[in-house]
Scaffold this motif. Structure first.
Motif, PDB file in Angstrom:
ATOM      1  N   UNK A 119      36.066  39.235  45.190  1.00  0.00           N
ATOM      2  CA  UNK A 119      36.301  38.479  43.895  1.00  0.00           C
ATOM      3  C   UNK A 119      34.990  38.118  43.632  1.00  0.00           C
ATOM      4  N   UNK A 120      34.191  37.301  44.327  1.00  0.00           N
ATOM      5  CA  UNK A 120      32.995  36.582  44.057  1.00  0.00           C
ATOM      6  C   UNK A 120      31.486  37.600  44.058  1.00  0.00           C
ATOM      7  N   UNK A 121      31.724  38.725  44.729  1.00  0.00           N
ATOM      8  CA  UNK A 121      30.668  39.286  45.016  1.00  0.00           C
ATOM      9  C   UNK A 121      30.950  40.805  44.389  1.00  0.00           C
ATOM     10  N   UNK A 122      32.135  41.171  44.035  1.00  0.00           N
ATOM     11  CA  UNK A 122      32.555  42.596  43.560  1.00  0.00           C
ATOM     12  C   UNK A 122      33.118  42.572  42.231  1.00  0.00           C
ATOM     13  N   UNK A 123      33.203  41.513  41.553  1.00  0.00           N
ATOM     14  CA  UNK A 123      34.151  41.519  40.181  1.00  0.00           C
ATOM     15  C   UNK A 123      33.557  42.488  39.054  1.00  0.00           C
ATOM     16  N   UNK A 124      32.392  43.334  39.416  1.00  0.00           N
ATOM     17  CA  UNK A 124      32.009  44.176  38.447  1.00  0.00           C
ATOM     18  C   UNK A 124      32.398  45.731  38.938  1.00  0.00           C
ATOM     19  N   UNK A 163      47.864  41.472  39.736  1.00  0.00           N
ATOM     20  CA  UNK A 163      48.200  40.916  38.499  1.00  0.00           C
ATOM     21  C   UNK A 163      49.457  41.281  38.088  1.00  0.00           C
ATOM     22  N   UNK A 164      49.705  42.589  38.272  1.00  0.00           N
ATOM     23  CA  UNK A 164      51.011  43.328  37.771  1.00  0.00           C
ATOM     24  C   UNK A 164      51.872  42.821  38.630  1.00  0.00           C
ATOM     25  N   UNK A 165      51.715  42.828  40.095  1.00  0.00           N
ATOM     26  CA  UNK A 165      52.999  42.463  40.820  1.00  0.00           C
ATOM     27  C   UNK A 165      53.261  40.810  40.671  1.00  0.00           C
ATOM     28  N   UNK A 185      40.772  36.108  35.205  1.00  0.00           N
ATOM     29  CA  UNK A 185      40.049  37.184  34.265  1.00  0.00           C
ATOM     30  C   UNK A 185      40.364  38.621  34.953  1.00  0.00           C
ATOM     31  N   UNK A 186      40.312  38.807  36.152  1.00  0.00           N
ATOM     32  CA  UNK A 186      40.636  40.027  36.804  1.00  0.00           C
ATOM     33  C   UNK A 186      42.230  40.293  37.013  1.00  0.00           C
TER      34      UNK A 186
END
Length: 349
Positions: free
Chosen positions: A228-233, A245-247, A283-284
């Motif tokens: 999450x912190x290093x690969x959000x892009x 998020x769907x689950x 946001x993700x």
């Protein structure tokens, strides 16, 4: 055994016990936090009853010390909000061991699951709690006391949307792609490199010890934080978090069918108390959450409006409340709920 007196009144304790960490607080009768302690996780399914009780004792003793209190002086009540403490026999085992092994810890105990403590921290009595920390769970408590649950079954058959699930899903997708079993939905390069560095792997077989021989669920779940912190892009990271998020949205949809109409009557709709570090990456999660809660073919959803409340304080506060409510005096602590939550998101169809 003596009782702690704080400015002429009794003191109460509460513990938030998750799989990864635990927090204890000491409260006065007017709801002020007098002391706080922190320690490792207390889920008995992962560490056993004996170690669970030892850790509870240690974290409460630290909180007593930080409140300026003698560790040998008993609290009047101690509420324990513990992940994995669903069954009555487990609650009895923990209570009996605490009372027998640590007689000066507290005069009375009340044990509930982590969902109950979270809800009692954020609101008076009823609502929905959605947990996405190391594991995941969702609980609805209606005003009449009726309850409906979705999840909470652990990583063997559940924990969808949790930090452990996200980490495991990343590993699963990468390995399936390498094997040729299933093609990854996006390039795996960055996530693969992160897995290798996180687990200090030299080759693909290096994943086996952390999955089996040296399995440590909270440690494994820490991969989620780095994703999450290093690969959000990164496209694959975003795909995995959207799926998480769907689950989580599906969890709310599952209990939403049983919500008492009175909980939907507020202008902002249903209040959903969100607990766990996964929500720091809202946001993700957002797009997937809405798609899970509102499938395209759902013409009349049960929950048409809602507000996500992120629990910014510890659910040890709520645990202390429940300890007092179910204790000898059966009263309540004076809590300003707004101090412990912040609005994460609001939505209406």
């Amino acid at each position: 055994t003596s009782c702690i007196i704080v400015y002429g009144k009794m003191a109460h304790g509460g513990v938030e016990g998750g799989a990864t960490r635990s927090v204890a607080v000491i409260l006065s009768e007017d709801g002020r936090v007098l002391g706080r302690g922190e320690g490792p996780g207390t889920n008995h399914w992962l560490i056993g009853i004996e170690e669970c009780c030892k850790r509870i004792h240690d974290v409460v003793t630290e909180a007593k010390h930080n409140a300026g209190m003698d560790a040998a002086t008993s609290l009047l009540t101690l509420g324990l909000s513990l992940s994995g403490a669903e069954k009555a026999d487990v609650k009895e085992s923990i209570t009996s061991r605490l009372a027998g092994t640590y007689p000066d810890l507290s005069l009375s105990y009340d044990i509930c699951t982590d969902t109950f403590g979270a809800l009692a921290t954020a609101c008076d009595a009823a609502g929905v709690v959605l947990i996405a920390g190391t594991g995941s769970n969702c609980l609805l408590i209606n005003p009449d006391g009726s309850m409906h649950n979705c999840g909470g079954w652990g990583h063997g058959i559940g924990d969808e949307g949790s930090a452990w699930w996200i980490a495991n899903q990343a590993v699963r997708i990468v390995y399936h792609h390498i094997d040729g079993l299933l093609e990854a939905p996006a390039d795996i390069s960055w996530v693969k490199d992160k897995i290798y560095s996180f687990f200090e792997m030299e080759d693909s077989f290096g994943i086996l010890p952390p999955l089996y021989d040296d399995f440590n669920k909270p440690k494994f779940a820490q991969l989620c934080k780095e994703l999450a912190t290093e690969g959000s892009d990164d496209a694959l990271v975003r795909h995995i978090f959207k799926e998480a998020g769907w689950y989580l949205g599906r969890h709310v949809r599952a209990v939403g069918r049983h919500v008492d109409p009175s909980l939907l009557s507020a202008a902002s709709g249903l209040n959903i108390v969100c607990v766990g570090s996964v929500f720091k990456s809202w946001s993700l999660l957002k797009q997937g959450f809405l798609e899970g809660l509102y499938p395209a073919d759902d013409i009349k959803p049960a929950v048409s409006a809602f507000r996500l409340l992120f629990l910014s304080g510890t659910s040890a506060i709520g645990a202390a409340r429940l300890g007092v409510k179910h204790g000898p005096g059966q009263t309540d602590l004076k809590i300003n709920f707004e101090e412990f939550v912040e609005v994460l998101f609001e939505h209406s169809q």
